[in-house]
Design a protein around this motif. Structure first.
Motif, mmCIF file in Angstrom:
data_model
loop_
_atom_site.group_PDB
_atom_site.id
_atom_site.type_symbol
_atom_site.label_atom_id
_atom_site.label_comp_id
_atom_site.label_asym_id
_atom_site.label_seq_id
_atom_site.Cartn_x
_atom_site.Cartn_y
_atom_site.Cartn_z
ATOM 1 N N UNK A 214 0.778 -1.286 0.064
ATOM 2 C CA UNK A 214 0.084 0.044 -0.081
ATOM 3 C C UNK A 214 0.874 1.321 -0.078
ATOM 4 N N UNK A 215 1.816 1.238 1.033
ATOM 5 C CA UNK A 215 2.643 2.402 0.809
ATOM 6 C C UNK A 215 4.412 1.929 0.218
ATOM 7 N N UNK A 216 4.482 2.379 -0.792
ATOM 8 C CA UNK A 216 5.704 2.066 -1.466
ATOM 9 C C UNK A 216 6.899 2.776 -0.924
ATOM 10 N N UNK A 217 6.600 4.045 -0.248
ATOM 11 C CA UNK A 217 7.721 4.930 0.039
ATOM 12 C C UNK A 217 8.540 4.396 1.221
ATOM 13 N N UNK A 218 9.852 5.035 1.241
ATOM 14 C CA UNK A 218 10.601 4.433 2.498
ATOM 15 C C UNK A 218 11.134 5.836 3.029
ATOM 16 N N UNK A 219 11.360 5.777 4.290
ATOM 17 C CA UNK A 219 11.896 6.914 5.104
ATOM 18 C C UNK A 219 13.250 6.425 5.986
ATOM 19 N N UNK A 220 14.158 7.423 6.231
ATOM 20 C CA UNK A 220 15.250 7.076 6.964
ATOM 21 C C UNK A 220 14.498 7.243 8.341
ATOM 22 N N UNK A 221 15.583 6.871 9.354
ATOM 23 C CA UNK A 221 15.015 6.914 10.671
ATOM 24 C C UNK A 221 15.306 8.492 11.176
ATOM 25 N N UNK A 222 16.240 9.262 10.652
ATOM 26 C CA UNK A 222 16.402 10.400 10.891
ATOM 27 C C UNK A 222 15.246 11.450 10.629
ATOM 28 N N UNK A 223 14.491 11.077 9.207
ATOM 29 C CA UNK A 223 13.393 11.605 8.997
ATOM 30 C C UNK A 223 12.296 11.083 9.863
ATOM 31 N N UNK A 224 12.192 10.135 10.143
ATOM 32 C CA UNK A 224 11.143 9.640 11.046
ATOM 33 C C UNK A 224 11.366 10.643 12.722
ATOM 34 N N UNK A 225 12.628 10.799 13.052
ATOM 35 C CA UNK A 225 12.641 11.633 14.278
ATOM 36 C C UNK A 225 12.111 12.966 13.779
ATOM 37 N N UNK A 226 12.778 13.533 12.761
ATOM 38 C CA UNK A 226 12.322 14.911 12.194
ATOM 39 C C UNK A 226 10.939 15.020 12.089
ATOM 40 N N UNK A 227 10.081 13.862 11.769
ATOM 41 C CA UNK A 227 8.608 14.105 11.672
ATOM 42 C C UNK A 227 7.821 13.981 13.324
ATOM 43 N N UNK A 228 8.580 13.152 13.944
ATOM 44 C CA UNK A 228 7.868 13.229 15.213
ATOM 45 C C UNK A 228 8.302 14.359 16.180
ATOM 46 N N UNK A 229 9.458 14.840 16.041
ATOM 47 C CA UNK A 229 9.859 15.872 16.966
ATOM 48 C C UNK A 229 8.860 17.325 16.773
ATOM 49 N N UNK A 230 8.745 17.713 15.687
ATOM 50 C CA UNK A 230 7.807 18.848 15.692
ATOM 51 C C UNK A 230 6.193 18.462 16.077
ATOM 52 N N UNK A 231 5.834 17.046 15.780
ATOM 53 C CA UNK A 231 4.595 16.641 15.941
ATOM 54 C C UNK A 231 4.353 16.935 17.465
ATOM 55 N N UNK A 232 5.197 16.447 18.129
ATOM 56 C CA UNK A 232 4.975 16.810 19.591
ATOM 57 C C UNK A 232 5.240 18.077 20.129
ATOM 58 N N UNK A 233 6.422 18.812 19.866
ATOM 59 C CA UNK A 233 6.626 19.956 20.319
ATOM 60 C C UNK A 233 5.626 21.118 19.953
ATOM 61 N N UNK A 234 5.272 21.152 18.469
ATOM 62 C CA UNK A 234 4.577 22.236 18.203
ATOM 63 C C UNK A 234 3.495 22.812 18.978
ATOM 64 N N UNK A 235 2.735 21.788 19.387
ATOM 65 C CA UNK A 235 1.503 22.343 20.280
ATOM 66 C C UNK A 235 1.973 22.297 21.683
ATOM 67 N N UNK A 236 2.854 21.571 21.986
ATOM 68 C CA UNK A 236 3.136 21.405 23.521
ATOM 69 C C UNK A 236 3.725 22.878 24.118
ATOM 70 N N UNK A 237 4.561 23.643 23.128
ATOM 71 C CA UNK A 237 5.153 24.669 23.723
ATOM 72 C C UNK A 237 4.378 25.994 23.980
ATOM 73 N N UNK A 238 3.257 25.710 23.222
ATOM 74 C CA UNK A 238 2.639 27.246 23.043
ATOM 75 C C UNK A 238 1.607 27.436 24.211
ATOM 76 N N UNK A 239 0.797 26.258 24.457
ATOM 77 C CA UNK A 239 -0.522 26.576 25.798
ATOM 78 C C UNK A 239 -0.096 25.834 26.874
ATOM 79 N N UNK A 240 0.659 24.729 26.771
ATOM 80 C CA UNK A 240 0.935 23.664 27.842
ATOM 81 C C UNK A 240 1.609 24.485 29.004
ATOM 82 N N UNK A 241 2.660 25.393 28.815
ATOM 83 C CA UNK A 241 3.367 25.808 29.979
ATOM 84 C C UNK A 241 2.215 26.646 31.245
ATOM 85 N N UNK A 242 1.314 27.172 30.688
ATOM 86 C CA UNK A 242 0.434 27.918 31.341
ATOM 87 C C UNK A 242 -0.385 26.777 32.190
ATOM 88 N N UNK A 243 -0.840 25.699 31.489
ATOM 89 C CA UNK A 243 -1.590 24.601 31.829
ATOM 90 C C UNK A 243 -0.764 24.063 33.303
#
Lengths: 411, 373, 73
Positions: free
Chosen positions: B1-30
């Motif tokens: 189904x998915x024929x593409x391949x990614x490297x684990x570095x790309x995976x890391x760079x996909x996950x990092x903004x995924x978590x950080x993006x919304x966590x740095x803006x509003x979460x400190x106040x909560x």
């Protein structure tokens, strides 16, 4: 041949189909590109440079804004800078009343043909009358609205704040700039909107804001050409103004807040004729809270260095003994100033230095228990002031100027 | 189904903004609401659930290589129960993606595009992400790699410029009321860390599968470090007022005045936010699309990307009438929901899989042993 | 019923079908069915006043209510 031509047309068909759909897609994005809803042109904005909030006698809020007039600045191409001819004011002041700040603003908007823009407002002035009845309600607007900056400076004016905005100072372009520049010189307290918020929500529940008034115009100047200046400090308990401090006491407060920068300490050495002026170059202030056997005490340690800028005595400061005398006098003087301020603050129970915060940081448990009693504790608190002073430089001459050699002491 | 391949570095760079993006803006106040001045510790406590989640995802993938959770859950606990678990995951991801889109749009509308209808902001972002997901995992991986500087550099510049305004004393008192407040404060960021389970949708397509675990763990650590730094900066600038702000990092950026020249730095925050939200929504969207296609046993996930986009926009609105609703949901329900779906459920699956595998092995060894005798 | 939302969703749905149909031709009937049924569900949902309606988000919030109360304390 025929077969091949057929193949080409099929490919062409596919290509045409693709390009049409791409063009359609591009067309679809056009309405989103311009950001129609929030398009802001700079010539649709009324840029507020300063604002004042006053309370009228009938309890309504009067908002005055000082709006920048762009035309006034752009005129001087060859003349070099803004032309400040007769009536060539760079700002105009508009005001309106309402039951609160935002209502006054929405009415005021009706009087200004451009959209009011707060992003560059660096000065907010609370009138004395409003300050005495509480600023919290109006502060909410300034912190909630996305445009006003937390970095903007906050002041309290003697009398109405509108008068400050209306003055047309000769040196700067507009009065808001004057007050801001004075604050930058650290002549009085410098309190930003964020600091105000922090003081109000902090442990000590006391606020100090710079208190400004207008210096009346000198003879021959136009009526409105007074200059606003900072002449003391307004003291608040919670959000209500309760008193003021003079300029002299304010300087002591600046020492305590470690914000001493640009003025001169003039002192008279004991038993010696004449005055010495010293410019404090650097200072380090440490406020150390102690709780010993249930006694709350504070030790203020000041470490300051200065330069001699005028020596009216006959002392030769190159001689260690004379320098010691001057240093000791300097130290005594700073201590006296700090004590004077502390006396005033402790007398009123206004902990604007933020001692409560210092205690909370060091003794969170004890402070939480005694929090309700804090004002009494503060008033009765014993404060040790410990000043170390050094004179590091003496300027371009090493003996009192214009004095014959033999008259100089301790050659 | 998915024929593409990614490297684990790309995976890391996909996950990092995924978590950080919304966590740095509003979460400190909560977090600050619960932990007072100790809220910078909360991301450290919370990161343990992140490490656990990554560990579970990698272990499960080792048992069933080349498959995502939607596929192997059917193998672990049977077809029908597996389908139910798959449905739980898909409904979770569709709904969460919708809420992320709404969160993104709320911030944009709240501070920049005040007059723009929120649906326009949401729909345009979903459209953009739909194109990326339609383009396949490889495009998404490369995009993430390309955008990581746009995400990181403004953050670094921000921290440098804000340096003169830091009041380090704000960190005191440390642990005035014991460890409980920061622990309680770590519940909400913990919900964000559970999103690391998205890794299970990416692991099957790694070129270098062996590095998956290492890069996953490193990403958790990087996220933790970022959150601690952001929380510390917010604490040093805003002090006790942090908990009263909706977007504390925004206030920090606005407070910058470096040499009277670098002012009005909100655009940096906006860059971080838009790029981060873009990557985040795309990764979630990808997981949703791939999972749905696998759940329905389709031949390709590309055609259903579009209708799922409509779903995402719809869930972004569904029963959230204002931004306060959204914030309440993010504090009161999401951390638990996220932990149940993305950490507890995989843990359960892993235990069952390990037990049944052992049984199978025993049986096999028994049967192979038998003729030997 | 919100006509604007419904009509615009319908318009988008038609665009999606126009865009995807040529590619779906060689694929199985299951794929086509999935696409069309998902679109229809979306279309159906777009007819309601979703913001004020109870939905997954409010159900989940109600489900985790006891824990939510712990957070509010």
């Amino acid at each position: 041949m025929i077969k091949e031509r057929g193949r080409v047309t099929v490919r062409e068909k596919v290509n045409r189909h693709k390009s049409i759909s791409i063009i359609l897609l591009l067309l679809l994005t056009i309405p989103f590109m311009s950001g129609c809803w929030d398009r802001v042109e700079i010539n649709d904005l009324a840029i507020v440079t300063a604002a004042s909030i006053d309370k009228k006698d009938d309890g309504s809020i009067e908002l005055s804004i000082q709006v920048f007039i762009p035309k006034s600045i752009s005129s001087g191409g060859g003349e070099g800078g803004p032309s400040q001819g007769a009536g060539g004011a760079t700002t105009l002041v508009k005001s309106d009343v309402g039951s609160n700040l935002s209502e006054a603003l929405s009415k005021l908007q009706g009087k200004v043909p451009r959209k009011v823009f707060w992003g560059h407002c660096k000065v907010f002035v609370f009138g004395e009358g409003l300050a005495k009845e509480g600023i919290q309600e109006q502060l909410d607007f300034l912190l909630r609205h996305p445009q006003p900056r937390e970095r903007a400076n906050v002041y309290v004016s003697k009398g109405k704040g509108k008068a400050i905005l209306e003055s047309l100072p000769p040196l700067e372009n507009y009065s808001g700039e004057v007050i801001k520049e004075l604050s930058d010189l650290h002549l009085g307290l410098r309190v930003t909107l964020h600091n105000l918020d922090e003081m109000l929500t902090g442990n000590s529940q006391a606020v100090a804001l710079p208190f400004i008034k207008i210096l009346p115009p000198a003879k021959g100047e136009a009526k409105l050409q007074g200059i606003p200046y900072i002449f003391g400090t307004a003291l608040f308990e919670r959000d209500k103004m309760t008193g003021t401090m003079t300029e002299k006491e304010t300087r002591g407060l600046l020492w305590l807040k470690d914000d001493m920068e640009s003025y001169t300490v003039t002192l008279k050495p004991e038993g010696i004729e004449g005055l010495i002026s010293i410019n404090p170059i650097s200072s380090r202030v440490r406020i150390i809270p102690y709780i010993v056997n249930g006694n709350w005490r504070v030790s203020v340690k000041v470490d300051t260095e200065g330069t001699v800028i005028q020596n009216g005595t006959k002392l030769n400061l190159t001689v260690p003994k004379s320098l010691k005398i001057a240093e000791r006098t300097y130290q005594k003087d700073v201590e006296k100033r700090i004590r004077l301020t502390l006396l005033h603050l402790q007398g009123n129970g206004d902990d604007v230095i933020g001692l409560a915060k210092e205690f909370y940081r060091k003794y969170p448990k004890q402070f939480s228990e005694a929090e309700n009693d804090w004002e009494r504790i503060f008033e009765e608190m014993e404060v040790e002031v410990d000043v170390t002073s050094h004179i590091r430089r003496q300027g371009y001459i090493n003996k009192p100027a214009g004095l014959p050699e033999k008259e100089v002491k301790d050659r | 189904m998915e024929k593409g391949k990614i490297s684990s570095l790309q995976m890391a760079f996909m996950l990092y903004p995924t978590i950080v993006a919304t966590a740095i803006l509003g979460i400190p106040s909560v977090t600050a609401k619960f932990a007072k001045t100790d809220f910078w510790m909360s991301p450290i406590f919370a990161s343990f659930i992140g490490y656990l989640t990554v560990y579970l995802a990698v272990k499960l993938h080792k048992l069933y290589p080349g498959q995502t959770i939607i596929q192997y859950s059917e193998q672990i606990i049977g077809r029908w129960l597996g389908k139910i678990i798959g449905f739980l995951f898909l409904s979770f991801y569709i709904q969460v993606t919708g809420l992320i889109v709404r969160e993104y749009a709320e911030f944009v509308v709240d501070s920049f595009l005040i007059d723009t209808p929120i649906i326009v902001v949401m729909a345009s972002m979903v459209l953009l992400c739909a194109f990326v997901v339609h383009g396949g995992l490889e495009g998404l991986g490369r995009g993430a790699l390309l955008f990581i500087p746009v995400f990181l550099i403004p953050q670094i510049i921000l921290f440098i410029l804000v340096f003169p305004d830091l009041e380090f004393k704000n960190i005191f008192p440390v642990l005035a009321n014991g460890v409980m407040p920061p622990l309680k404060g770590s519940i909400v960021p913990g919900g964000w860390y559970t999103e690391f389970f998205l890794i299970s949708f990416l692991l099957p397509f790694l070129v270098d599968k062996k590095k998956g675990m290492r890069y996953g763990m490193m990403t958790v650590f990087a996220v933790m470090a970022t959150l601690v730094i952001v929380n510390l900066v917010v604490l040093f600038v805003l002090g006790p007022t942090t908990s009263s702000k909706v977007y504390p990092l925004m206030n920090v950026a606005r407070y910058i005045s470096f040499a009277d020249f670098f002012e009005h730095m909100e655009s940096f925050i906006m860059a971080i936010w838009v790029v981060g939200a873009f990557v985040k929504i795309s990764v979630f969207f990808y997981a949703t699309a791939l999972g749905t296609a696998q759940w329905l046993k389709l031949t390709d996930y590309r055609p259903i990307v579009w209708p799922l986009g409509i779903f995402i926009v719809i869930t972004g609105f569904w029963s959230i009438s204002n931004s306060m609703d959204l914030e309440r949901y993010n504090v009161n329900a999401f951390p638990f929901y996220g932990a149940v779906i993305q950490t507890l459920l995989p843990l359960l699956l892993l235990l069952i899989a390990m037990i049944s595998n052992k049984n199978k092995k025993n049986k096999q060894s028994n049967t192979t042993d038998a003729p030997m005798k | 019923m919100k006509w604007a939302a419904f009509l615009s969703t319908a318009f988008i749905a038609i665009l999606i079908i126009l865009y995807e149909w040529p590619k779906l031709k060689q694929k199985s009937a299951k794929d086509k069915l999935a696409l069309v049924s998902l679109l229809l569900i979306g279309l159906l949902l777009s007819m309601f006043h979703l913001q004020e309606m109870a939905g997954p988000t409010s159900w989940i919030e109600a489900f985790f209510r006891p824990l939510g109360e712990f957070m509010e304390r």
